[in-house]
Motif scaffolding. Structure first.
Motif, PDB file in Angstrom:
ATOM      1  N   LEU A 165      -2.839   2.191  11.877  1.00  0.00           N
ATOM      2  CA  LEU A 165      -2.604   0.981  12.654  1.00  0.00           C
ATOM      3  C   LEU A 165      -3.044   1.126  14.112  1.00  0.00           C
ATOM      4  CD1 LEU A 165      -0.201  -1.740  12.421  1.00  0.00           C
ATOM      5  CD2 LEU A 165      -0.209  -0.603  14.630  1.00  0.00           C
ATOM      6  N   ASP A 166      -2.856   2.305  14.677  1.00  0.00           N
ATOM      7  CA  ASP A 166      -3.268   2.507  16.067  1.00  0.00           C
ATOM      8  C   ASP A 166      -4.782   2.384  16.220  1.00  0.00           C
ATOM      9  OD1 ASP A 166      -0.606   3.712  15.665  1.00  0.00           O
ATOM     10  OD2 ASP A 166      -0.773   4.251  17.784  1.00  0.00           O
ATOM     11  N   ASP A 167      -5.519   2.890  15.233  1.00  0.00           N
ATOM     12  CA  ASP A 167      -6.988   2.739  15.258  1.00  0.00           C
ATOM     13  C   ASP A 167      -7.349   1.256  15.210  1.00  0.00           C
ATOM     14  OD1 ASP A 167      -7.397   5.533  15.060  1.00  0.00           O
ATOM     15  OD2 ASP A 167      -7.265   5.462  12.879  1.00  0.00           O
ATOM     16  N   GLU A 168      -6.714   0.537  14.294  1.00  0.00           N
ATOM     17  CA  GLU A 168      -7.030  -0.874  14.094  1.00  0.00           C
ATOM     18  C   GLU A 168      -6.635  -1.714  15.311  1.00  0.00           C
ATOM     19  OE1 GLU A 168      -8.681  -2.298  11.230  1.00  0.00           O
ATOM     20  OE2 GLU A 168      -9.127  -0.173  11.278  1.00  0.00           O
ATOM     21  N   ALA A 169      -5.444  -1.425  15.851  1.00  0.00           N
ATOM     22  CA  ALA A 169      -4.972  -2.203  17.000  1.00  0.00           C
ATOM     23  C   ALA A 169      -5.840  -1.939  18.231  1.00  0.00           C
ATOM     24  CB  ALA A 169      -3.508  -1.882  17.289  1.00  0.00           C
ATOM     25  N   ALA A 170      -6.302  -0.691  18.394  1.00  0.00           N
ATOM     26  CA  ALA A 170      -7.149  -0.355  19.554  1.00  0.00           C
ATOM     27  C   ALA A 170      -8.491  -1.077  19.468  1.00  0.00           C
ATOM     28  CB  ALA A 170      -7.350   1.154  19.639  1.00  0.00           C
ATOM     29  N   VAL A 171      -9.084  -1.085  18.280  1.00  0.00           N
ATOM     30  CA  VAL A 171     -10.363  -1.775  18.093  1.00  0.00           C
ATOM     31  C   VAL A 171     -10.174  -3.282  18.260  1.00  0.00           C
ATOM     32  CG1 VAL A 171     -12.083  -2.370  16.336  1.00  0.00           C
ATOM     33  CG2 VAL A 171     -11.414   0.003  16.660  1.00  0.00           C
ATOM     34  N   LEU A 172      -9.046  -3.780  17.741  1.00  0.00           N
ATOM     35  CA  LEU A 172      -8.754  -5.208  17.870  1.00  0.00           C
ATOM     36  C   LEU A 172      -8.636  -5.607  19.341  1.00  0.00           C
ATOM     37  CD1 LEU A 172      -7.934  -7.971  16.771  1.00  0.00           C
ATOM     38  CD2 LEU A 172      -5.603  -7.104  16.498  1.00  0.00           C
ATOM     39  N   MET A 173      -7.947  -4.772  20.105  1.00  0.00           N
ATOM     40  CA  MET A 173      -7.768  -5.095  21.526  1.00  0.00           C
ATOM     41  C   MET A 173      -9.114  -5.060  22.254  1.00  0.00           C
ATOM     42  SD  MET A 173      -5.136  -3.535  24.213  1.00  0.00           S
ATOM     43  CE  MET A 173      -4.118  -4.827  24.858  1.00  0.00           C
ATOM     44  N   GLN A 174      -9.905  -4.058  21.947  1.00  0.00           N
ATOM     45  CA  GLN A 174     -11.223  -3.918  22.562  1.00  0.00           C
ATOM     46  C   GLN A 174     -12.098  -5.149  22.240  1.00  0.00           C
ATOM     47  OE1 GLN A 174     -12.783  -0.106  21.600  1.00  0.00           O
ATOM     48  NE2 GLN A 174     -14.658  -0.370  22.756  1.00  0.00           N
ATOM     49  N   ASN A 175     -12.094  -5.552  20.984  1.00  0.00           N
ATOM     50  CA  ASN A 175     -12.912  -6.694  20.579  1.00  0.00           C
ATOM     51  C   ASN A 175     -12.366  -8.013  21.114  1.00  0.00           C
ATOM     52  OD1 ASN A 175     -14.793  -5.161  19.236  1.00  0.00           O
ATOM     53  ND2 ASN A 175     -13.712  -5.255  17.275  1.00  0.00           N
ATOM     54  N   PRO A 230     -14.757  17.122  20.138  1.00  0.00           N
ATOM     55  CA  PRO A 230     -14.993  17.378  21.568  1.00  0.00           C
ATOM     56  C   PRO A 230     -15.680  16.215  22.290  1.00  0.00           C
ATOM     57  CG  PRO A 230     -16.284  18.876  20.164  1.00  0.00           C
ATOM     58  CD  PRO A 230     -15.328  18.167  19.281  1.00  0.00           C
ATOM     59  N   HIS A 231     -16.331  15.345  21.520  1.00  0.00           N
ATOM     60  CA  HIS A 231     -17.029  14.225  22.164  1.00  0.00           C
ATOM     61  C   HIS A 231     -16.131  13.004  22.340  1.00  0.00           C
ATOM     62  CE1 HIS A 231     -20.749  16.409  21.894  1.00  0.00           C
ATOM     63  NE2 HIS A 231     -20.521  16.632  20.614  1.00  0.00           N
ATOM     64  N   ALA A 232     -14.950  13.013  21.714  1.00  0.00           N
ATOM     65  CA  ALA A 232     -14.082  11.828  21.746  1.00  0.00           C
ATOM     66  C   ALA A 232     -13.204  11.769  22.989  1.00  0.00           C
ATOM     67  CB  ALA A 232     -13.200  11.792  20.499  1.00  0.00           C
ATOM     68  N   VAL A 233     -13.109  12.898  23.701  1.00  0.00           N
ATOM     69  CA  VAL A 233     -12.210  12.942  24.856  1.00  0.00           C
ATOM     70  C   VAL A 233     -12.617  11.875  25.870  1.00  0.00           C
ATOM     71  CG1 VAL A 233     -11.368  14.405  26.734  1.00  0.00           C
ATOM     72  CG2 VAL A 233     -11.796  15.387  24.476  1.00  0.00           C
ATOM     73  N   GLY A 234     -11.650  11.087  26.286  1.00  0.00           N
ATOM     74  CA  GLY A 234     -11.927  10.048  27.279  1.00  0.00           C
ATOM     75  C   GLY A 234     -12.598   8.810  26.708  1.00  0.00           C
ATOM     76  N   SER A 235     -12.583   8.644  25.392  1.00  0.00           N
ATOM     77  CA  SER A 235     -13.249   7.480  24.808  1.00  0.00           C
ATOM     78  C   SER A 235     -12.458   6.203  25.079  1.00  0.00           C
ATOM     79  CB  SER A 235     -13.427   7.673  23.303  1.00  0.00           C
ATOM     80  OG  SER A 235     -12.194   7.484  22.650  1.00  0.00           O
ATOM     81  N   THR A 236     -13.155   5.076  24.988  1.00  0.00           N
ATOM     82  CA  THR A 236     -12.531   3.777  25.246  1.00  0.00           C
ATOM     83  C   THR A 236     -11.407   3.500  24.263  1.00  0.00           C
ATOM     84  OG1 THR A 236     -14.757   3.094  25.779  1.00  0.00           O
ATOM     85  CG2 THR A 236     -13.117   1.367  25.699  1.00  0.00           C
ATOM     86  N   THR A 237     -11.615   3.899  23.000  1.00  0.00           N
ATOM     87  CA  THR A 237     -10.592   3.655  21.981  1.00  0.00           C
ATOM     88  C   THR A 237      -9.293   4.350  22.363  1.00  0.00           C
ATOM     89  OG1 THR A 237     -12.325   3.566  20.328  1.00  0.00           O
ATOM     90  CG2 THR A 237     -10.095   3.846  19.513  1.00  0.00           C
ATOM     91  N   ILE A 238      -9.405   5.580  22.842  1.00  0.00           N
ATOM     92  CA  ILE A 238      -8.202   6.321  23.217  1.00  0.00           C
ATOM     93  C   ILE A 238      -7.518   5.664  24.416  1.00  0.00           C
ATOM     94  CG2 ILE A 238      -7.380   8.552  24.096  1.00  0.00           C
ATOM     95  CD1 ILE A 238      -9.562   9.806  22.282  1.00  0.00           C
ATOM     96  N   TRP A 239      -8.310   5.119  25.301  1.00  0.00           N
ATOM     97  CA  TRP A 239      -7.751   4.424  26.461  1.00  0.00           C
ATOM     98  C   TRP A 239      -6.946   3.208  26.007  1.00  0.00           C
ATOM     99  CZ3 TRP A 239      -9.428  -0.145  29.350  1.00  0.00           C
ATOM    100  CH2 TRP A 239      -8.826  -0.243  30.613  1.00  0.00           C
ATOM    101  N   TYR A 240      -7.479   2.455  25.052  1.00  0.00           N
ATOM    102  CA  TYR A 240      -6.748   1.299  24.525  1.00  0.00           C
ATOM    103  C   TYR A 240      -5.494   1.740  23.770  1.00  0.00           C
ATOM    104  CZ  TYR A 240     -10.132  -2.213  25.922  1.00  0.00           C
ATOM    105  OH  TYR A 240     -10.919  -3.041  26.662  1.00  0.00           O
ATOM    106  N   LYS A 241      -5.583   2.864  23.075  1.00  0.00           N
ATOM    107  CA  LYS A 241      -4.391   3.369  22.372  1.00  0.00           C
ATOM    108  C   LYS A 241      -3.282   3.657  23.378  1.00  0.00           C
ATOM    109  CE  LYS A 241      -6.359   5.400  18.197  1.00  0.00           C
ATOM    110  NZ  LYS A 241      -6.585   6.625  17.419  1.00  0.00           N
ATOM    111  N   GLU A 242      -3.669   4.202  24.522  1.00  0.00           N
ATOM    112  CA  GLU A 242      -2.679   4.529  25.546  1.00  0.00           C
ATOM    113  C   GLU A 242      -2.006   3.257  26.054  1.00  0.00           C
ATOM    114  OE1 GLU A 242      -2.431   6.569  29.969  1.00  0.00           O
ATOM    115  OE2 GLU A 242      -4.124   5.336  29.375  1.00  0.00           O
ATOM    116  N   ILE A 243      -2.797   2.233  26.290  1.00  0.00           N
ATOM    117  CA  ILE A 243      -2.241   0.963  26.777  1.00  0.00           C
ATOM    118  C   ILE A 243      -1.293   0.363  25.736  1.00  0.00           C
ATOM    119  CG2 ILE A 243      -2.841  -1.431  27.345  1.00  0.00           C
ATOM    120  CD1 ILE A 243      -5.466  -0.234  28.546  1.00  0.00           C
ATOM    121  N   LEU A 244      -1.719   0.394  24.482  1.00  0.00           N
ATOM    122  CA  LEU A 244      -0.878  -0.156  23.412  1.00  0.00           C
ATOM    123  C   LEU A 244       0.413   0.637  23.272  1.00  0.00           C
ATOM    124  CD1 LEU A 244      -3.760  -0.936  20.956  1.00  0.00           C
ATOM    125  CD2 LEU A 244      -2.057  -2.616  21.698  1.00  0.00           C
TER     126      LEU A 244
END
Lengths: 323, 83
Positions: A165-175, A230-244
């Motif tokens: 759900l966190d993956d889906e909600a983060a992508v949903l928020m981004q979109n 190692p490439h995912a650190v600081g990604s936009t998706t993770i930023w949205y997860k933090e906000i959610l």
């Protein structure tokens, strides 16, 4: 805190459900809920042949475990991306995926990108000049292509991914922040194979919080790769997860409500289907579906690399599997 | 009278007697993004930290990246250091 079912010591408190459970009841509750979601969204039946995309992380391994426990016919697909990042990321995730399959006598289909196509994902990003230090976009393109092709060519009726759900909600928020109508209309627990060459895709974990998935893997004793890519650190998706998660902290259930009310609004016609009316054609080279005429973006990408490195032709794509 | 919290490769000392949830917030993490493990077993976040627990491992739940520190607690910005 006490388990609501037996009064024993709880190992998890799911504030969004006002439900605390002990280890035994939590391990019972997860597959029960998953089965409910599978039926609710008409994902698949015991007759289906399911291919589960396995990264070696907690979500995909737990999904495979749950489907296996529920008695579904589910093989795994591991894609070797050739990412090292100083911690042998791909080697270690492959080892854990293989170990999981071997312990349970499950079949893991393996596609090694470098052996099959001629370069690792980080090399591909550099050679193609697409995201030299962030190969995430070429990585996503390759994974989507290989997953679809492996499911379709392998005769699987459905491809399952471990999006929670966190993956889906983060992508949903981004979109939503960018009002990406085309993406919003396609975001769903089930993506039908509504065009030739496309595999049917499902997300059986889409209503479980990331927290529940990590807890399941720990309580069930599943060894998964803990380090992030190692490439995912600081990604936009993770930023949205933090906000959610900040919203969730103040209002338990906020993430779940955001996602579920989106699905409901979509069902009621909030988004026009015409936002997703792109015509697909067969790629001239590999035959996989593509929106552009001529070659698909996967083949065009590898054409560039082949010119530099002499990589193999995608049509020769071979897969290995170990029982 | 302290309990050690271990999060990734960092350790934090917090006083016994507070709840796991308060301890997680105290070190600047979001309670939603970590699970507390003592001797390989999960504990709920209302559990009171006791001296005999000694070490409490905080397992990050976010895949594809480490949870970022809670800004309000640390003042650190996105990707900023924890302490």
């Amino acid at each position: 805190m006490k388990c609501r079912k037996c009064g024993g010591t709880a190992v998890i408190n799911m504030r969004q459900h006002k439900l605390a459970l002990c280890a035994d009841h939590f391990l019972e509750w997860m597959p029960e809920q998953c089965q409910r979601f599978i039926e609710k969204y008409h994902m698949f039946t015991p007759e289906d042949r399911i291919l589960v995309a396995i990264s070696g992380g907690k979500d995909s391994l737990s999904l495979w475990d749950i489907l296996h426990r529920l008695g579904y016919q589910a093989d795994g697909l591991y894609i070797g991306l050739g990412i090292d990042g100083g911690l042998s990321y791909s080697d270690e995730s492959h080892r854990l995926a293989q170990q999981f399959a071997d312990e349970r006598g499950l079949k893991l289909v393996v596609v090694e990108v470098e052996q099959t196509y001629g370069a690792t994902i980080p090399e591909l990003a550099v050679i193609s000049n697409r995201g030299r230090d962030k190969p995430c976009s070429v990585c996503g393109l390759n994974k989507r292509y290989i997953m679809n092709r492996a499911a379709y060519d392998g005769g699987y009726t459905v491809l399952a991914t471990g999006h929670n759900l966190d993956d889906e909600a983060a992508v949903l928020m981004q979109n939503t922040m960018q009002w990406q109508g085309g993406y919003l209309v396609r975001q769903a627990p089930v993506l039908e194979a509504n065009r030739p060459g496309l595999a049917r895709k499902v997300k059986p974990l889409c209503r479980f919080y990331e927290r529940e998935m990590a807890a399941y893997a720990i309580v069930r004793g599943i060894e998964y790769i803990y380090d992030e890519c190692p490439h995912a650190v600081g990604s936009t998706t993770i930023w949205y997860k933090e906000i959610l998660n900040q919203m969730e902290e103040g209002r338990p259930g906020a993430k779940l409500q955001f996602y579920l009310s989106f699905l409901q609004a979509k069902e009621q016609g909030l988004f026009a289907q015409k936002a997703d009316d792109a015509e697909l054609h067969a790629c001239d080279k590999c035959g996989q579906p593509t929106s552009a005429p001529g070659e698909c973006s996967f083949c065009r990408l590898w054409d560039k690399v082949r010119a530099v490195k002499g990589a193999r032709v995608p049509a020769e794509a071979g897969m290995t599997s170990k029982q | 009278m302290n309990v050690t919290l271990i999060y990734r490769n960092k350790t934090y000392e917090v006083p016994a007697g507070m709840t796991v949830r308060d301890a997680i917030k105290k070190v600047g993490l979001q309670p939603e993004t970590v699970l507390a493990v003592v001797d390989g077993k999960l504990i709920t976040d209302d559990t009171i930290l006791k001296e005999e627990m000694k070490k409490v491992k905080l397992v990050a739940v976010i895949s594809g990246g480490s949870p970022l520190p809670c800004r309000s607690a640390t003042g650190a910005g996105r990707g900023g250091s924890l302490l």
